[in-house]
Design an enzyme around this catalytic site. Structure first.
Site, mmCIF file in Angstrom:
data_model
loop_
_atom_site.group_PDB
_atom_site.id
_atom_site.type_symbol
_atom_site.label_atom_id
_atom_site.label_comp_id
_atom_site.label_asym_id
_atom_site.label_seq_id
_atom_site.Cartn_x
_atom_site.Cartn_y
_atom_site.Cartn_z
ATOM 1 N N ARG A 187 40.154 45.757 40.727
ATOM 2 C CA ARG A 187 40.990 45.326 39.667
ATOM 3 C C ARG A 187 41.436 46.198 38.693
ATOM 4 O O ARG A 187 40.463 47.152 38.202
ATOM 5 C CB ARG A 187 40.160 43.957 38.881
ATOM 6 C CG ARG A 187 40.411 42.814 39.849
ATOM 7 C CD ARG A 187 41.636 42.313 39.540
ATOM 8 N NE ARG A 187 41.757 40.820 40.378
ATOM 9 C CZ ARG A 187 42.211 40.732 41.688
ATOM 10 N NH1 ARG A 187 42.240 42.038 42.386
ATOM 11 N NH2 ARG A 187 42.308 39.716 42.223
ATOM 12 N N GLU A 230 50.433 44.828 36.108
ATOM 13 C CA GLU A 230 51.051 44.794 37.529
ATOM 14 C C GLU A 230 52.487 44.191 37.275
ATOM 15 O O GLU A 230 52.319 42.946 36.828
ATOM 16 C CB GLU A 230 50.247 44.064 38.315
ATOM 17 C CG GLU A 230 48.786 45.173 38.720
ATOM 18 C CD GLU A 230 47.916 44.594 40.033
ATOM 19 O OE1 GLU A 230 48.396 43.637 40.624
ATOM 20 O OE2 GLU A 230 46.926 45.037 39.957
ATOM 21 N N HIS A 244 48.865 47.152 45.047
ATOM 22 C CA HIS A 244 48.023 46.087 45.264
ATOM 23 C C HIS A 244 48.237 45.562 46.674
ATOM 24 O O HIS A 244 48.500 44.287 46.874
ATOM 25 C CB HIS A 244 48.315 45.065 43.922
ATOM 26 C CG HIS A 244 47.079 44.078 43.973
ATOM 27 N ND1 HIS A 244 46.829 43.498 42.836
ATOM 28 C CD2 HIS A 244 45.992 43.615 44.778
ATOM 29 C CE1 HIS A 244 45.603 42.712 42.808
ATOM 30 N NE2 HIS A 244 45.211 42.857 44.254
#
Ligand SMILES: NC(=O)c1ccc[n+]([C@@H]2O[C@H](COP(=O)([O-])OP(=O)(O)OC[C@H]3O[C@@H](n4cnc5c(N)ncnc54)[C@H](O)[C@@H]3O)[C@@H](O)[C@H]2O)c1
Ligand SMILES: O=C(O)CC[C@@H](O)C(=O)O
Length: 524
Positions: A229, A258, A276
């Site tokens: 994360r 993000e 990601h």
């Protein structure tokens, strides 16, 4: 008919279990595209892109379940969902292998400079000396967070001939030994590792875990990887360590924001990025989508879910065993709440007989939800019952006893209110049903369902007739009637089950009958 909003890209094949149901309509749109319909959805399926905030939840009053097709639920305000009684489920292990493999791909790319070499070759260069790497074999790998993904990374590291060092404050020595690793302190892992990879959730404790202070404790020339994360490695804090060469390279799959926009780390050639992608494989996406789709379907069909973040988990087998008591407990809670319509401080639940061997946590939550439902305006269910009880200063506890009063099982609830304590006991008789066998000091036997009317009176001849006459005059049919008394001529009770509820005026009329002390309506 249930409406499900799928607001992120979720594997189409994985949604198949939901598509099979004629009771379900699936809408695949972004939240912003269905603003005017948000109030209609019963379920919401997301990956990490949709931010499920309190504000969004306030626009979805019909929402019952949120399914996260993945592990991390940090894009969901779980507390806000819990408060609203919305179940949150995830797919905890469907993408473990993909995330572990991606971590390894990042590790190899990092130490062999693959992304940089790729760009160089495409720019028509042939600069072999610029991309000399290091082997993984014989290197020390520090793994911070040794859950599903961390332990899969360790297996792969061993196959590459690496030495693995683990830091995880929640890992027991026994479990670590079973997994073939020894536990270290964070400082030990920081000091001895050539490569450090983080695999924790993002929590108050892990946010900025690799920040200025801890980065200074790492080996010179260390490589860092974050496929967990954004924010576990402090992105800003990395800058001086990259500038002075203390950190040899960084691989980031996840970011504090993000998408990351124009990120300061883009200036460093030895920092590599993916958007990601840890869970972005065909296999992982199929796994997680199937897992949440099956769970949401189960839930909408009224069956238990097994991977809830905000409910005790329950297997199908266990649910089948507790279902009868779960229903009985809810009814007992509802009856007690209406009968004791005063402020209460404490609920005490006692389990005896066969029920005492079952998973009682869930049964107690059901009782608590039943108790709170007549008292609170908002939705209350097993998800938020404990939280709402706490907000209202109501404590609750479970006890276990051998006293079944001659029944195979017995559930007993004692409610402590201001100046009054009330006890109700119930039993479930297979193939017969639920019975209340004790009510506020009286032994009785009635089915806890429908429109109930409780009357407490002095035990005198003709009382039943007087009540029956008044109800008859008002066209209220009595379905069943049970009576109980403490002693002849003393206090007595009637519990009537009516075909329709009575209004306030009729309630008052019954109260005025001589020798009647209390009349209460109870809806189950
Ligand atoms: N990049 C991706 O696409 C991707 C894919 C899947 C999972 N993830 C993320 O990877 C992370 C790990 O997932 P998982 O499935 O292995 O989770 P997990 O729950 O199985 O493991 C997490 C581990 O972290 C440990 N931990 C918690 N707090 C810690 C602390 N302060 N210090 C050290 N260890 C701590 C826990 O004890 C646990 O063993 C999560 O953040 C998850 O969201 C990312
Ligand atoms: O949905 C994704 O691709 C990300 C999933 C991942 O971050 C997770 O926590 O499971």
């Amino acid at each position: 008919m249930f409406r499900i909003l799928v607001s992120d890209a979720i594997s189409e094949e994985g949604l198949a279990p939901l598509r099979k149901s004629e009771q379900i309509e699936i809408v695949q749109k972004k939240v912003t595209e269905v603003e005017d319909q948000l109030h209609e959805f019963d379920a919401l399926l997301v990956r990490s892109a949709t931010k499920v905030t309190e504000e969004l939840l306030s626009k979805m009053p019909n929402l019952k379940i949120i399914g996260r097709a993945g592990v991390g639920v940090d894009n969901i305000d779980v507390e806000a969902a819990t408060k609203r009684g919305i179940v949150v489920i995830n797919a905890p292990n469907g993408n473990t292998i993909s995330a572990a493999e991606h971590t390894f791909a990042m590790m190899a790319a990092l130490v062999r400079h693959i992304p940089q070499a790729h760009i160089s070759v495409k720019s028509r260069e042939w600069n072999r000396s610029a991309f000399v790497g290091t082997e993984l074999q014989g290197k020390h790998l520090g793994i911070i967070g040794f859950g599903r993904i961390g332990s899969e990374v360790a297996k792969r590291a061993r196959a590459f001939g690496m030495f693995v060092h683990v830091y995880d404050p929640f890992l027991t020595k026994e479990h670590a030994e079973k997994l073939g690793v020894s536990i270290h302190t964070l400082d030990e892992v920081l000091a001895c590792s050539d490569i450090i990879t983080v695999h924790t959730p993002l929590t108050k404790e892990t946010k900025g875990l690799l920040g200025e202070k801890n980065l200074a404790k790492t080996k010179k020339g260390v490589y860092l990887i974050n496929c967990a994360r954004g924010g576990i490695i402090d992105e800003q804090a990395l800058i001086p360590f990259l500038q002075n060469g203390h950190v040899a390279g960084v691989a980031l799959d996840v970011f504090e924001q993000e998408p990351p926009g124009d990120h300061p780390l883009f200036a460093f050639d030895n920092v590599i990025f993916t958007p990601h992608l840890g869970a972005s494989t065909v296999e992982a996406q199929l796994n997680v989508a199937t897992q949440v789709a099956e769970e949401v379907l189960q839930f909408l069909e009224g069956k238990p879910v097994t991977s809830s973040i905000n409910l005790p988990t329950l297997s199908k087998d266990v649910y089948e065993k507790i279902q009868a008591f779960y229903n009985l407990a809810k009814k007992m809670g509802t009856i007690a709440s209406q009968y004791m319509n005063i402020p209460v401080q404490e609920l005490s639940v006692t389990y005896a007989g066969t029920v005492a061997d079952l998973e009682t946590t869930y049964i107690t939550r059901s009782l608590l939800a039943g108790f709170l439902r007549p008292r609170v305006a908002s939705t209350v269910n097993e998800v938020n019952a404990a939280m709402i009880a706490k907000e209202r200063g109501i404590t609750y506890g479970e006890k276990f006893s051998d006293e079944t009063y001659g029944y195979a099982n017995c559930l007993s609830l004692t409610v402590h209110g201001e100046n009054k304590t009330f006890t109700i006991k119930g039993t479930h008789i297979p193939n017969y049903g639920d019975r209340i066998v004790h009510f506020d000091g009286f032994t009785i036997d009635f089915a806890p369902e429908g429109h109930l009317l409780y009357i407490q009176h002095q035990d005198r001849p003709g009382m039943i007739g007087k009540v029956g006459n008044i109800l008859g005059e008002h066209q209220i049919n009595i379905a069943t009637m049970q009576v109980g008394r403490q002693q002849a001529g003393g206090k007595a009770i009637m519990m009537l089950s009516l075909d329709k509820p009575i209004d306030d005026a009729l309630l008052q009329k019954l109260t005025e009958i001589e020798d009647i002390e209390t009349v209460k309506r109870v809806e189950v």
